[in-house]
Design a protein around this motif. Structure first.
Motif, PDB file in Angstrom:
ATOM      1  N   ILE A  93      17.263 -16.120  -5.185  1.00  0.00           N
ATOM      2  CA  ILE A  93      16.783 -17.452  -5.553  1.00  0.00           C
ATOM      3  C   ILE A  93      15.531 -17.854  -4.781  1.00  0.00           C
ATOM      4  CG2 ILE A  93      19.076 -18.257  -6.213  1.00  0.00           C
ATOM      5  CD1 ILE A  93      19.242 -19.729  -3.556  1.00  0.00           C
ATOM      6  N   HIS A  94      15.188 -17.115  -3.722  1.00  0.00           N
ATOM      7  CA  HIS A  94      13.990 -17.450  -2.950  1.00  0.00           C
ATOM      8  C   HIS A  94      12.754 -16.887  -3.640  1.00  0.00           C
ATOM      9  CE1 HIS A  94      11.210 -17.910   0.417  1.00  0.00           C
ATOM     10  NE2 HIS A  94      12.131 -18.617   1.042  1.00  0.00           N
ATOM     11  N   PRO A  95      11.670 -17.649  -3.768  1.00  0.00           N
ATOM     12  CA  PRO A  95      10.444 -17.105  -4.356  1.00  0.00           C
ATOM     13  C   PRO A  95       9.959 -15.888  -3.574  1.00  0.00           C
ATOM     14  CG  PRO A  95      10.254 -19.482  -4.036  1.00  0.00           C
ATOM     15  CD  PRO A  95      11.507 -19.055  -3.335  1.00  0.00           C
ATOM     16  N   CYS A  96       9.427 -14.915  -4.275  1.00  0.00           N
ATOM     17  CA  CYS A  96       8.823 -13.754  -3.620  1.00  0.00           C
ATOM     18  C   CYS A  96       7.936 -13.032  -4.620  1.00  0.00           C
ATOM     19  CB  CYS A  96       9.881 -12.806  -3.050  1.00  0.00           C
ATOM     20  SG  CYS A  96      10.975 -12.066  -4.282  1.00  0.00           S
ATOM     21  N   LEU A  97       6.966 -12.302  -4.104  1.00  0.00           N
ATOM     22  CA  LEU A  97       6.092 -11.501  -4.951  1.00  0.00           C
ATOM     23  C   LEU A  97       6.145 -10.023  -4.605  1.00  0.00           C
ATOM     24  CD1 LEU A  97       2.827 -13.649  -5.276  1.00  0.00           C
ATOM     25  CD2 LEU A  97       4.482 -13.118  -7.073  1.00  0.00           C
ATOM     26  N   GLY A  98       6.619  -9.683  -3.384  1.00  0.00           N
ATOM     27  CA  GLY A  98       6.559  -8.289  -2.970  1.00  0.00           C
ATOM     28  C   GLY A  98       7.843  -7.776  -2.363  1.00  0.00           C
ATOM     29  N   ALA A  99       8.039  -6.451  -2.453  1.00  0.00           N
ATOM     30  CA  ALA A  99       9.152  -5.813  -1.762  1.00  0.00           C
ATOM     31  C   ALA A  99       9.057  -6.129  -0.263  1.00  0.00           C
ATOM     32  CB  ALA A  99       9.122  -4.310  -2.004  1.00  0.00           C
ATOM     33  N   VAL A 100       7.869  -5.919   0.291  1.00  0.00           N
ATOM     34  CA  VAL A 100       7.516  -6.514   1.579  1.00  0.00           C
ATOM     35  C   VAL A 100       6.727  -7.759   1.212  1.00  0.00           C
ATOM     36  CG1 VAL A 100       6.254  -6.240   3.739  1.00  0.00           C
ATOM     37  CG2 VAL A 100       7.465  -4.287   2.752  1.00  0.00           C
ATOM     38  N   ASP A 101       7.333  -8.925   1.360  1.00  0.00           N
ATOM     39  CA  ASP A 101       6.736 -10.133   0.793  1.00  0.00           C
ATOM     40  C   ASP A 101       5.699 -10.760   1.709  1.00  0.00           C
ATOM     41  OD1 ASP A 101       6.813 -11.934  -1.511  1.00  0.00           O
ATOM     42  OD2 ASP A 101       7.504 -13.438  -0.074  1.00  0.00           O
ATOM     43  N   VAL A 128      -2.381  -0.261   2.246  1.00  0.00           N
ATOM     44  CA  VAL A 128      -2.796   0.164   0.902  1.00  0.00           C
ATOM     45  C   VAL A 128      -3.213   1.632   0.902  1.00  0.00           C
ATOM     46  CG1 VAL A 128      -3.442  -2.167   0.212  1.00  0.00           C
ATOM     47  CG2 VAL A 128      -5.177  -0.673   1.213  1.00  0.00           C
ATOM     48  N   LEU A 129      -3.590   2.158   2.063  1.00  0.00           N
ATOM     49  CA  LEU A 129      -3.946   3.576   2.174  1.00  0.00           C
ATOM     50  C   LEU A 129      -2.702   4.458   2.129  1.00  0.00           C
ATOM     51  CD1 LEU A 129      -6.227   5.664   2.746  1.00  0.00           C
ATOM     52  CD2 LEU A 129      -5.743   5.334   5.184  1.00  0.00           C
ATOM     53  N   HIS A 130      -1.609   4.018   2.743  1.00  0.00           N
ATOM     54  CA  HIS A 130      -0.412   4.851   2.892  1.00  0.00           C
ATOM     55  C   HIS A 130       0.646   4.615   1.823  1.00  0.00           C
ATOM     56  CE1 HIS A 130      -2.047   5.349   7.006  1.00  0.00           C
ATOM     57  NE2 HIS A 130      -1.405   6.494   6.973  1.00  0.00           N
ATOM     58  N   VAL A 131       0.576   3.499   1.103  1.00  0.00           N
ATOM     59  CA  VAL A 131       1.594   3.197   0.094  1.00  0.00           C
ATOM     60  C   VAL A 131       0.932   3.064  -1.271  1.00  0.00           C
ATOM     61  CG1 VAL A 131       3.437   1.640  -0.626  1.00  0.00           C
ATOM     62  CG2 VAL A 131       2.983   1.989   1.819  1.00  0.00           C
ATOM     63  N   PRO A 132       0.969   4.109  -2.083  1.00  0.00           N
ATOM     64  CA  PRO A 132       0.396   4.026  -3.435  1.00  0.00           C
ATOM     65  C   PRO A 132       1.071   2.899  -4.224  1.00  0.00           C
ATOM     66  CG  PRO A 132       0.921   6.299  -2.872  1.00  0.00           C
ATOM     67  CD  PRO A 132       1.524   5.448  -1.810  1.00  0.00           C
ATOM     68  N   GLY A 133       0.257   2.075  -4.880  1.00  0.00           N
ATOM     69  CA  GLY A 133       0.803   0.975  -5.665  1.00  0.00           C
ATOM     70  C   GLY A 133       0.935  -0.324  -4.905  1.00  0.00           C
ATOM     71  N   SER A 134       0.717  -0.276  -3.581  1.00  0.00           N
ATOM     72  CA  SER A 134       0.801  -1.513  -2.805  1.00  0.00           C
ATOM     73  C   SER A 134      -0.502  -2.291  -2.919  1.00  0.00           C
ATOM     74  CB  SER A 134       1.118  -1.228  -1.332  1.00  0.00           C
ATOM     75  OG  SER A 134       0.064  -0.526  -0.723  1.00  0.00           O
ATOM     76  N   SER A 135      -0.397  -3.595  -2.774  1.00  0.00           N
ATOM     77  CA  SER A 135      -1.575  -4.454  -2.823  1.00  0.00           C
ATOM     78  C   SER A 135      -1.331  -5.654  -1.934  1.00  0.00           C
ATOM     79  CB  SER A 135      -1.872  -4.885  -4.258  1.00  0.00           C
ATOM     80  OG  SER A 135      -0.739  -5.492  -4.839  1.00  0.00           O
ATOM     81  N   VAL A 136      -2.425  -6.256  -1.463  1.00  0.00           N
ATOM     82  CA  VAL A 136      -2.334  -7.227  -0.378  1.00  0.00           C
ATOM     83  C   VAL A 136      -3.193  -8.453  -0.667  1.00  0.00           C
ATOM     84  CG1 VAL A 136      -3.001  -7.612   2.045  1.00  0.00           C
ATOM     85  CG2 VAL A 136      -1.803  -5.510   1.396  1.00  0.00           C
ATOM     86  N   PHE A 137      -2.665  -9.632  -0.312  1.00  0.00           N
ATOM     87  CA  PHE A 137      -3.519 -10.808  -0.175  1.00  0.00           C
ATOM     88  C   PHE A 137      -3.521 -11.214   1.291  1.00  0.00           C
ATOM     89  CE2 PHE A 137       0.572 -12.999  -0.810  1.00  0.00           C
ATOM     90  CZ  PHE A 137       0.493 -14.067   0.073  1.00  0.00           C
ATOM     91  N   LEU A 138      -4.660 -11.738   1.748  1.00  0.00           N
ATOM     92  CA  LEU A 138      -4.852 -12.087   3.143  1.00  0.00           C
ATOM     93  C   LEU A 138      -4.808 -13.603   3.329  1.00  0.00           C
ATOM     94  CD1 LEU A 138      -7.816  -9.657   3.876  1.00  0.00           C
ATOM     95  CD2 LEU A 138      -5.409  -9.292   4.459  1.00  0.00           C
ATOM     96  N   PHE A 139      -4.382 -14.030   4.515  1.00  0.00           N
ATOM     97  CA  PHE A 139      -4.351 -15.457   4.813  1.00  0.00           C
ATOM     98  C   PHE A 139      -4.629 -15.681   6.296  1.00  0.00           C
ATOM     99  CE2 PHE A 139       0.017 -14.021   5.397  1.00  0.00           C
ATOM    100  CZ  PHE A 139       0.406 -14.643   6.573  1.00  0.00           C
ATOM    101  N   GLY A 181       5.046  -4.874  -5.966  1.00  0.00           N
ATOM    102  CA  GLY A 181       4.647  -6.270  -5.974  1.00  0.00           C
ATOM    103  C   GLY A 181       3.439  -6.501  -5.079  1.00  0.00           C
ATOM    104  N   LEU A 182       3.292  -7.714  -4.593  1.00  0.00           N
ATOM    105  CA  LEU A 182       2.129  -8.130  -3.800  1.00  0.00           C
ATOM    106  C   LEU A 182       2.589  -8.608  -2.431  1.00  0.00           C
ATOM    107  CD1 LEU A 182      -0.976  -8.767  -3.849  1.00  0.00           C
ATOM    108  CD2 LEU A 182      -0.349 -11.053  -4.643  1.00  0.00           C
ATOM    109  N   THR A 183       1.905  -8.140  -1.380  1.00  0.00           N
ATOM    110  CA  THR A 183       2.272  -8.440   0.000  1.00  0.00           C
ATOM    111  C   THR A 183       1.231  -9.342   0.645  1.00  0.00           C
ATOM    112  OG1 THR A 183       3.403  -6.303   0.239  1.00  0.00           O
ATOM    113  CG2 THR A 183       2.733  -7.420   2.270  1.00  0.00           C
ATOM    114  N   GLY A 184       1.687 -10.404   1.315  1.00  0.00           N
ATOM    115  CA  GLY A 184       0.797 -11.270   2.073  1.00  0.00           C
ATOM    116  C   GLY A 184       0.740 -10.843   3.526  1.00  0.00           C
TER     117      GLY A 184
END
Length: 328
Positions: A93-101, A128-139, A181-184
């Motif tokens: 039930i908690h919002p999330c976008l990534g396996a590693v959120d 992103v270099l070591h995990v194919p398919g991973s993607s990141v947003f920065l904050f 998914g997408l990781t912050g």
């Protein structure tokens, strides 16, 4: 939070992963953070706490380390997490976008927020270099030059409501894969997590209370972000409690509104968990209901520093297994 007794420069990551119902998976991810490249436990890394919530299907793993080792330690935990968590089948039930959120990095001892930001950016590039398919947003301090806050980024990305990854545009990596998914990833002064449960099943009422204490409300609590969720048959007011500069604090007892600490001579304050609970209790009482209890997800900033120094001084990698007997 400076002048370490160990001579170490310490930082901490509160690693948020989208898994809580398979305890062995969560613990394997935590243990991966402790191992160096040679497979031996690293003496300058400790997992201070694991908090898992079944309804949310979310765990927060508190990883403390010397600033020079934190990147590798968190990366190892992330590699294990991405192997084990599939966002295509994840439910909670908690919002999330990534396996590693979420991967926030906070300074503890003799480390500045800017240096934590540099570590976060380096970690994002390695991920992103070591995990194919991973993607990141920065904050925060990792998001240069804008330094947008986590709340700003989450609103931009639709984190609170979205589960369709296809239209998301990451800062690093390819378009998000459905499994990862997408990781912050970012850095800031310490952000504490504090949840208060009200004795009601009325989500609308819970949202009223969350809105009332939110820092963006003119009469709310500074630095507090709050949401309401159904939780174990009741409603939980889940709060992120930011540290902020510029607040004059003359007392720091548990009953005061603000607590204070310093890092490298910079002074920070945050709203006391006791005060948050008292405000939620008052707002709930005004609406004819009570509260059931409060949960602190890990530590206050000074507690985190003290536990990190103790655990690393004593070379206790799996500190989460003994922490209640030592400090609590």
């Amino acid at each position: 939070m400076s002048s370490s007794r160990l001579g170490l420069r310490l930082a901490v990551c509160l690693l948020n992963i989208s898994e809580a119902r398979r305890k062995h998976i969560v613990e394997n991810i935590a243990k991966a953070a402790l191992l160096g490249k040679n497979g031996k436990k690293h003496p300058e890394v400790s997992v201070l706490n694991i908090f898992s919530d079944q309804d949310y299907n979310r765990s927060v793993i508190t990883i403390a380390a010397s600033i020079d080792e934190l990147n590798n330690s968190v990366l190892a935990a992330c590699l294990e997490a991405f192997q084990s968590i599939d966002m295509e089948v994840q439910e909670g039930i908690h919002p999330c976008l990534g396996a590693v959120d979420l991967i926030p990095i906070y300074p503890l001892t003799d480390v500045g927020v800017e240096e934590c930001g540099a570590v976060a950016r380096s970690l994002a590039e390695n991920l992103v270099l070591h995990v194919p398919g991973s993607s990141v947003f920065l904050f925060g301090e990792a998001d240069l030059p804008a330094k947008r806050t986590l709340v700003q980024r989450r609103k931009q990305l639709g984190w609170f409501t979205r589960r369709d990854f296809s239209a998301l545009e990451p800062d690093l990596g390819a378009a998000p894969a459905r499994r990862c998914g997408l990781t912050g990833i970012g850095a800031s002064p310490y952000v504490m997590n504090c949840n208060v449960t009200i004795d009601s099943q009325d989500l609308a009422l819970g949202k009223e209370i969350a809105s009332a204490i939110r820092g963006s409300n003119a009469s709310g609590l500074k630095g507090v972000q709050a949401m309401a969720f159904p939780h174990e048959g009741k409603i939980e007011i889940a709060c992120n409690v930011e540290s902020f500069e510029g607040q004059e604090v003359t007392e720091t007892s548990e009953d005061t509104r603000y607590m204070a600490y310093s890092v490298l001579g910079d002074h920070f304050s945050y709203v006391s968990p006791h005060y948050i609970e008292a405000q939620v209790k008052k707002l709930a009482s005004d609406r004819g209901i009570g509260t059931i209890g409060r949960a602190l997800i890990g530590f206050t900033p000074p507690e985190c520093k003290n536990c990190a120094e103790y655990a690393i001084k004593e070379s206790i990698g799996e500190f989460w297994k003994i922490r209640e007997g030592v400090f609590m």
